[in-house]
Design an enzyme around this catalytic site. Structure first.
Site, PDB file in Angstrom:
ATOM      1  N   GLU A  94       0.866  -1.188   0.000  1.00 32.45           N
ATOM      2  CA  GLU A  94       0.000   0.000   0.000  1.00 32.45           C
ATOM      3  C   GLU A  94       0.896   1.228   0.000  1.00 32.45           C
ATOM      4  O   GLU A  94       1.889   1.265   0.723  1.00 32.45           O
ATOM      5  CB  GLU A  94      -0.904  -0.010   1.234  1.00 32.45           C
ATOM      6  CG  GLU A  94      -1.740   1.231   1.436  1.00 32.45           C
ATOM      7  CD  GLU A  94      -2.680   1.500   0.270  1.00 32.45           C
ATOM      8  OE1 GLU A  94      -2.587   2.616  -0.292  1.00 32.45           O
ATOM      9  OE2 GLU A  94      -3.479   0.614  -0.080  1.00 32.45           O
ATOM     10  N   ASP A 144      -8.691   1.420  -8.747  1.00 30.30           N
ATOM     11  CA  ASP A 144      -9.290   2.622  -9.323  1.00 30.30           C
ATOM     12  C   ASP A 144      -9.696   2.325 -10.767  1.00 30.30           C
ATOM     13  O   ASP A 144      -8.858   1.934 -11.577  1.00 30.30           O
ATOM     14  CB  ASP A 144      -8.277   3.774  -9.283  1.00 30.30           C
ATOM     15  CG  ASP A 144      -8.919   5.121  -9.558  1.00 30.30           C
ATOM     16  OD1 ASP A 144      -9.807   5.186 -10.435  1.00 30.30           O
ATOM     17  OD2 ASP A 144      -8.534   6.105  -8.913  1.00 30.30           O
TER      18      ASP A 144
END
Length: 239
Positions: A94, A144
């Site tokens: 991340e 996304d």
């Protein structure tokens, strides 16, 4: 949080280009708890980026199947999976430090020793640090979708990336994706179906029901309440 931890542009050799990234580093403010976790638990569970291949048995202190999750957000589902499967090891990537801090705090609270985390671009980690044929599973949940057509090239699931993932999976290993944006699900299906050496695990050759192994995220629960669908894709490396 959307998962957006990839720079999907590649050169002719499959190496990542640095011009276009599918994420923007929005570090945000750290809560005191996240800051405490980064300071105190990163030395135990954090993995610094380097150009040396990881030795998973040395990293985790045992031989066990390894799952890599790309873009774990705040880490809730990753921690839940690691807790539910103590016989397996998990590495999460991340780029947003608040999420890394939140994940570390949760993992510490649960007393997990089968979870490690990184804070770096996932393509570089795959190229530089993940040995070929080493992973039981790669997870990419709710990346996304880059809705606008001119931004579609930023989508992380592209042929070179999927080929890179395949090279890191063991034979029989699985690339598991999930998205709440149907056009992106169709794009994922088209990309994955075009690559030799992957087998779609869907009986209908498209999408699979959400496996019990993937926890329902808060983001997903909110989507269900609004009537949004979720599409899971699972492709096995068969050669």
């Amino acid at each position: 949080m959307k998962n957006d931890v990839i720079s999907p542009e590649f050169d002719e050799n499959g190496r990542p280009l640095r011009r276009i990234r599918s994420f923007v580093r929005r570090q945000g403010r750290l809560t005191k708890g996240q800051e405490h976790a980064l300071e105190n638990y990163w030395p135990v569970m954090g993995v610094e980026f380097s150009e040396d291949m990881l030795d998973f048995p040395a990293l985790f202190g045992r031989e066990a199947p390894v799952t890599l999750e790309i873009g774990f957000g705040m880490g809730a589902s990753l921690v839940a999976m690691a807790k539910d499967r103590p016989e397996q090891d998990f590495l999460g990537i991340e780029v947003h430090s608040p999420g890394v801090g939140a994940c570390l705090a949760s993992a510490h609270e649960e007393g997990l020793n089968n979870l490690r985390v990184m804070c770096h671009d996932a393509v570089e980690v795959l190229h530089k640090m993940i040995p070929d044929n080493s992973l039981r599973m790669v997870q990419l949940f709710f990346p996304d979708p880059w809705h606008k057509a001119r931004h579609n090239k930023r989508r992380i699931v592209q042929v070179p990336f999927a080929e890179l993932v395949k090279s890191k999976l063991q034979l029989g290993g699985v690339f598991h994706m999930a998205t709440d944006w149907e056009p992106y699900a169709e794009h994922m299906l088209e990309v994955m179906s075009s690559i030799d050496g992957y087998k779609n695990l869907s009986e209908s050759n498209d999408y699979v029901p959400r496996p019990a192994s993937r926890p329902v995220t808060k983001f997903e629960q909110r989507g269900h309440r609004l009537g949004h669908g979720v599409w899971d894709l699972m492709f096995e490396r068969v050669k």
